[in-house]
Structure formats: structure tokens, C-alpha cells
Design a protein around this motif. Structure first.
Motif, PDB file in Angstrom:
ATOM      1  N   GLN A 115      31.912 -11.168  55.417  1.00 34.96           N
ATOM      2  CA  GLN A 115      32.960 -12.189  55.468  1.00 34.96           C
ATOM      3  C   GLN A 115      33.076 -12.687  56.896  1.00 34.96           C
ATOM      4  OE1 GLN A 115      36.812 -10.930  54.091  1.00 34.96           O
ATOM      5  NE2 GLN A 115      37.628 -13.010  54.052  1.00 34.96           N
ATOM      6  N   SER A 116      32.552 -13.889  57.153  1.00 36.97           N
ATOM      7  CA  SER A 116      32.509 -14.474  58.484  1.00 36.97           C
ATOM      8  C   SER A 116      31.713 -13.565  59.414  1.00 36.97           C
ATOM      9  CB  SER A 116      33.918 -14.718  59.020  1.00 36.97           C
ATOM     10  OG  SER A 116      33.872 -15.384  60.264  1.00 36.97           O
ATOM     11  N   THR A 117      32.347 -12.905  60.378  1.00 35.11           N
ATOM     12  CA  THR A 117      31.646 -12.002  61.293  1.00 35.11           C
ATOM     13  C   THR A 117      31.890 -10.531  60.973  1.00 35.11           C
ATOM     14  OG1 THR A 117      33.494 -12.064  62.850  1.00 35.11           O
ATOM     15  CG2 THR A 117      31.741 -13.684  63.175  1.00 35.11           C
ATOM     16  N   ALA A 118      32.548 -10.242  59.844  1.00 35.64           N
ATOM     17  CA  ALA A 118      32.894  -8.865  59.478  1.00 35.64           C
ATOM     18  C   ALA A 118      31.948  -8.346  58.404  1.00 35.64           C
ATOM     19  CB  ALA A 118      34.336  -8.792  58.992  1.00 35.64           C
ATOM     20  N   ILE A 119      31.471  -7.121  58.595  1.00 38.42           N
ATOM     21  CA  ILE A 119      30.627  -6.433  57.619  1.00 38.42           C
ATOM     22  C   ILE A 119      31.431  -5.273  57.051  1.00 38.42           C
ATOM     23  CG2 ILE A 119      28.467  -5.199  57.234  1.00 38.42           C
ATOM     24  CD1 ILE A 119      27.323  -6.626  59.672  1.00 38.42           C
ATOM     25  N   SER A 120      31.615  -5.254  55.746  1.00 33.44           N
ATOM     26  CA  SER A 120      32.448  -4.233  55.091  1.00 33.44           C
ATOM     27  C   SER A 120      31.597  -3.335  54.217  1.00 33.44           C
ATOM     28  CB  SER A 120      33.539  -4.887  54.239  1.00 33.44           C
ATOM     29  OG  SER A 120      34.410  -5.666  55.042  1.00 33.44           O
ATOM     30  N   LEU A 121      31.775  -2.035  54.390  1.00 32.68           N
ATOM     31  CA  LEU A 121      31.223  -1.013  53.515  1.00 32.68           C
ATOM     32  C   LEU A 121      32.400  -0.273  52.867  1.00 32.68           C
ATOM     33  CD1 LEU A 121      28.329   0.330  55.773  1.00 32.68           C
ATOM     34  CD2 LEU A 121      28.065  -0.864  53.599  1.00 32.68           C
ATOM     35  N   PRO A 122      32.150   0.503  51.822  1.00 28.33           N
ATOM     36  CA  PRO A 122      33.278   1.160  51.150  1.00 28.33           C
ATOM     37  C   PRO A 122      34.170   2.000  52.064  1.00 28.33           C
ATOM     38  CG  PRO A 122      31.302   1.322  49.810  1.00 28.33           C
ATOM     39  CD  PRO A 122      30.891   0.683  51.093  1.00 28.33           C
ATOM     40  N   GLY A 123      33.629   2.519  53.138  1.00 32.65           N
ATOM     41  CA  GLY A 123      34.437   3.386  54.003  1.00 32.65           C
ATOM     42  C   GLY A 123      34.984   2.734  55.251  1.00 32.65           C
ATOM     43  N   GLY A 124      34.670   1.477  55.504  1.00 35.20           N
ATOM     44  CA  GLY A 124      35.163   0.845  56.725  1.00 35.20           C
ATOM     45  C   GLY A 124      34.528  -0.507  56.970  1.00 35.20           C
ATOM     46  N   THR A 125      35.040  -1.191  57.990  1.00 30.65           N
ATOM     47  CA  THR A 125      34.596  -2.552  58.323  1.00 30.65           C
ATOM     48  C   THR A 125      34.359  -2.659  59.824  1.00 30.65           C
ATOM     49  OG1 THR A 125      35.853  -3.508  56.497  1.00 30.65           O
ATOM     50  CG2 THR A 125      35.218  -4.993  58.271  1.00 30.65           C
ATOM     51  N   VAL A 126      33.312  -3.364  60.204  1.00 31.80           N
ATOM     52  CA  VAL A 126      33.063  -3.680  61.609  1.00 31.80           C
ATOM     53  C   VAL A 126      33.045  -5.191  61.756  1.00 31.80           C
ATOM     54  CG1 VAL A 126      31.791  -1.564  62.140  1.00 31.80           C
ATOM     55  CG2 VAL A 126      30.555  -3.567  61.315  1.00 31.80           C
ATOM     56  N   ASP A 127      33.577  -5.653  62.865  1.00 29.50           N
ATOM     57  CA  ASP A 127      33.616  -7.084  63.160  1.00 29.50           C
ATOM     58  C   ASP A 127      32.714  -7.348  64.356  1.00 29.50           C
ATOM     59  OD1 ASP A 127      34.255  -9.717  63.088  1.00 29.50           O
ATOM     60  OD2 ASP A 127      36.254  -9.512  63.950  1.00 29.50           O
ATOM     61  N   VAL A 128      31.709  -8.171  64.168  1.00 29.06           N
ATOM     62  CA  VAL A 128      30.750  -8.473  65.230  1.00 29.06           C
ATOM     63  C   VAL A 128      31.373  -9.497  66.170  1.00 29.06           C
ATOM     64  CG1 VAL A 128      28.446  -9.307  65.777  1.00 29.06           C
ATOM     65  CG2 VAL A 128      28.831  -8.012  63.667  1.00 29.06           C
ATOM     66  N   GLN A 129      31.753  -9.054  67.360  1.00 29.85           N
ATOM     67  CA  GLN A 129      32.335  -9.921  68.368  1.00 29.85           C
ATOM     68  C   GLN A 129      31.330 -10.157  69.495  1.00 29.85           C
ATOM     69  OE1 GLN A 129      35.351 -11.588  68.131  1.00 29.85           O
ATOM     70  NE2 GLN A 129      35.243 -10.804  66.028  1.00 29.85           N
ATOM     71  N   TRP A 130      31.781 -10.816  70.559  1.00 29.89           N
ATOM     72  CA  TRP A 130      30.849 -11.252  71.605  1.00 29.89           C
ATOM     73  C   TRP A 130      30.024 -10.107  72.187  1.00 29.89           C
ATOM     74  CZ3 TRP A 130      28.809 -15.636  73.250  1.00 29.89           C
ATOM     75  CH2 TRP A 130      28.092 -15.604  74.448  1.00 29.89           C
ATOM     76  N   GLY A 131      30.655  -8.990  72.482  1.00 24.99           N
ATOM     77  CA  GLY A 131      29.939  -7.898  73.135  1.00 24.99           C
ATOM     78  C   GLY A 131      28.844  -7.286  72.288  1.00 24.99           C
ATOM     79  N   CYS A 132      28.848  -7.560  70.977  1.00 24.67           N
ATOM     80  CA  CYS A 132      27.858  -6.968  70.071  1.00 24.67           C
ATOM     81  C   CYS A 132      26.887  -7.997  69.501  1.00 24.67           C
ATOM     82  CB  CYS A 132      28.564  -6.264  68.916  1.00 24.67           C
ATOM     83  SG  CYS A 132      29.668  -4.937  69.424  1.00 24.67           S
ATOM     84  N   ASN A 133      26.892  -9.212  70.018  1.00 27.30           N
ATOM     85  CA  ASN A 133      26.047 -10.258  69.418  1.00 27.30           C
ATOM     86  C   ASN A 133      24.641 -10.320  70.008  1.00 27.30           C
ATOM     87  OD1 ASN A 133      26.406 -11.444  71.917  1.00 27.30           O
ATOM     88  ND2 ASN A 133      27.524 -13.220  71.163  1.00 27.30           N
ATOM     89  N   GLY A 134      24.346  -9.472  70.997  1.00 25.16           N
ATOM     90  CA  GLY A 134      23.007  -9.427  71.575  1.00 25.16           C
ATOM     91  C   GLY A 134      22.750 -10.417  72.687  1.00 25.16           C
ATOM     92  N   PHE A 135      23.766 -11.208  73.055  1.00 20.14           N
ATOM     93  CA  PHE A 135      23.562 -12.250  74.066  1.00 20.14           C
ATOM     94  C   PHE A 135      23.237 -11.639  75.431  1.00 20.14           C
ATOM     95  CE2 PHE A 135      25.132 -15.175  77.337  1.00 20.14           C
ATOM     96  CZ  PHE A 135      24.487 -16.349  76.977  1.00 20.14           C
TER      97      PHE A 135
END
Length: 311
Positions: A193-213
Motif C-alpha cells: 500500500q503506497s510505500t508500506a509493505i504488510s505481512l501478517p505479523g507487521g508492516t514496514v514503511d519504505v522512507q527516504w533512508g531505506c530507498n537506496g539513494f
């Protein structure tokens, strides 16, 4: 044995006295020496910043390598540099820059970007007063490398330029999409959903520091320094930069996947490990190792082709 040590000590004292005498011989030498002395005052804090930044995974070591390569190039040209003629106007301009940098040094000492800027001004003044403005035309590559290494907060500037000219979160959305696709490929029930990846046990949101730039720019800088060090052509260096940037983005995908699984299944401590400096260093080490072998294979292949063509 004692006489040998005493002789070495006398020789060292004589060398130090000769250097000091040369530094104080003329007004020009005294001004340049004072400018260099400011750099020595900055050196301890720069070394500390370099160590801490390297441990955090930031590319400060590459900026230092760029400066070292630029200085090495100038050292190789030292005999040609000694023949350059300096006009009175150039020498006066250089002295004014050095003196201005010395005056501003106490105010610039406490902030990293102001240290870099002040030291850059002093170095420009030293080059201008010793070799004239012609130096910058004759030696643009060493000037560029040293300037790149001293540029204050280059990655922050690159971030601002990227965000100013490209759609918001374009790289974050792409990385989240690629990470979600990778999780689905290995059988994980992930939802994007947009920049968030959800698994049954939790969700991570890909923000600037994790985009590989940041890693993408790190690999670009590493490719430039390595290509120049290996004395490759502009086309080959461009190819090395492209390879490094692509590998950086590709390596960021499994890291996002791993952090998503850590958040969902392994607990907060595991997520913080892979999200923090140590996890970043592990992926950076793997990335640089694979990049090195890929690039060296390309360099060897191109050198073999050029040898065959020359025959």
C-alpha cells in the motif's frame, strides 16, 4: 647503538629546522604556512568524523579517497607546478583568501560543513598564490576531486535536487513495489500500500533512508574514484558508474525484504539490527565485493580487447 639513535635524532631536528626556516623565509611562505596550520587544527575533528561516519555506513571514506587521489595527481605533476608563473594580482588574491580563511577559522571550527568550506577557501588561496589562476585551467581533474571531497554535505544537496525535480516518493514507491514483488516470489503473503509493505505479523514503511539513494550515490562516487585511479577512459568510467548504481538499487531490494520479515516474524531487535549500522555494513560489504569483481572483470576484458586490437 646509542650513537646511531643520536645521529637519527640530530638528522630529524635538522630536517625540522630546515622546514621551519623555509616556512618563515618570505611573507608569502608565512601566509601559506599559517593557512596550512589551520588545516592541521581541523584534522583531529575530521578524523573523528571520518571514523564515526564510516561506522554508520556513510561514504565519508570515499570523499577522503577523492581528496587523496587529487593530491596524488598533483604530486605527480610537482615539477610542472614549480614552473608555473604567478602574477602579482593572483598572489594578492590568494593571500586575501588565505587570510580570510584564517580569520574565519575560529567561527568555522564548530560545524562540519563550515570547516570544509573554510578549508576549501584556504586551499583555493594557496593554489592561487603559489601557482596562479592558470592552475585551475591546467589541472581541472585534481581540482574537481579535491573539491568533491571537501564539498559540504554533498549527499544532502543531491537529495534536495532529487526531490525538487522528481515526483514525491518515486524511489520509495519503486523500492516498496520491488520488495513486495520479491516477498511474493518467495511465497510470503505480503500486501503493498503506497510505500508500506504488510505481512501478517507487521508492516514496514519504505522512507527516504531505506530507498537506496545514498548507497546509489556512494557507488557512483566509488566508481568515479576507482575509474580515475585505474586510469580508465571516460566511457569506461561512465559504465562503471552505471553498474555501481544499478547494483546498489538491486541490493537494496533484498534488504527491504529482510527488514519486512524481521519486523513481522523475528521481533524488534532483529529489525533494528538489519535497519541499523551493522545490517547496513553487511549489505554494503557484499555489494562492494560483488561490484569489485564485476568491475575488475570488465576492466580486464576491455584491456584484453585493446591489446588484441593494437596487435
Amino acid at each position: 647503538m646509542k650513537s646511531n639513535k643520536a645521529g637519527k635524532a640530530r638528522k630529524a631536528r635538522q630536517i625540522a629546522q630546515d622546514i621551519l626556516r623555509e616556512c618563515l623565509r618570505t611573507p608569502h611562505n608565512r601566509i601559506v604556512s599559517c593557512g596550512i596550520l589551520v588545516g592541521f587544527f581541523y584534522l583531529p575533528s575530521r578524523l573523528l568524523d571520518l571514523i564515526t561516519a564510516t561506522l554508520r555506513g556513510t561514504p565519508s571514506i570515499l570523499m577522503t579517497a577523492a581528496i587523496g587521489l587529487g593530491l596524488h595527481m598533483l604530486w605527480q605533476k610537482r615539477h610542472q607546478l614549480a614552473k608555473l608563473q604567478v602574477s602579482e594580482a593572483d598572489r594578492l588574491l590568494g593571500h586575501l583568501l588565505i587570510i580570510g580563511g584564517i580569520i574565519l577559522a575560529p567561527a568555522a571550527f564548530w560545524v562540519e560543513w563550515s570547516q570544509r568550506l573554510d578549508w576549501a577557501v584556504i586551499l583555493i588561496g594557496i593554489a592561487c598564490s603559489c601557482w596562479g589562476m592558470e592552475f585551475f585551467r591546467l589541472y581541472p581533474l585534481p581540482t574537481f576531486l579535491i573539491g568533491m571531497g571537501l564539498f559540504p554535505q554533498p549527499f544532502q544537496v543531491a537529495k534536495e535536487i532529487w526531490q525538487a525535480f522528481l515526483p514525491p516518493q518515486i524511489l520509495e514507491r519503486f523500492m516498496a513495489w520491488a520488495g513486495n514483488l520479491g516477498l511474493l516470489a518467495i511465497g510470503q503473503p505480503s500486501v503493498l500500500q503506497s510505500t508500506a509493505i504488510s505481512l501478517p505479523g507487521g508492516t514496514v514503511d519504505v522512507q527516504w533512508g531505506c530507498n537506496g539513494f545514498d548507497m546509489m550515490l556512494t557507488m557512483a562516487a566509488a566508481s568515479l574514484v576507482l575509474g580515475l585511479f585505474l586510469q580508465q577512459s571516460a566511457l569506461k568510467i561512465t559504465g562503471m558508474i552505471v553498474v555501481g548504481m544499478v547494483l546498489a538499487l538491486l541490493f537494496n531490494i533484498p534488504r527491504i525484504m529482510l527488514m519486512a520479515m524481521a519486523e513481522a516474524y523475528w521481533g524488534k531487535a532483529a529489525f533494528e539490527f538489519w535497519h541499523g549500522a551493522w545490517g547496513g555494513q553487511i549489505f554494503s560489504t557484499l555489494l562492494f565485493t560483488i561490484y569489485y569483481y564485476v568491475v575488475m572483470a570488465l576492466v580486464k576484458r576491455s584491456s584484453i580487447k585493446s591489446t588484441v586490437h593494437s596487435r
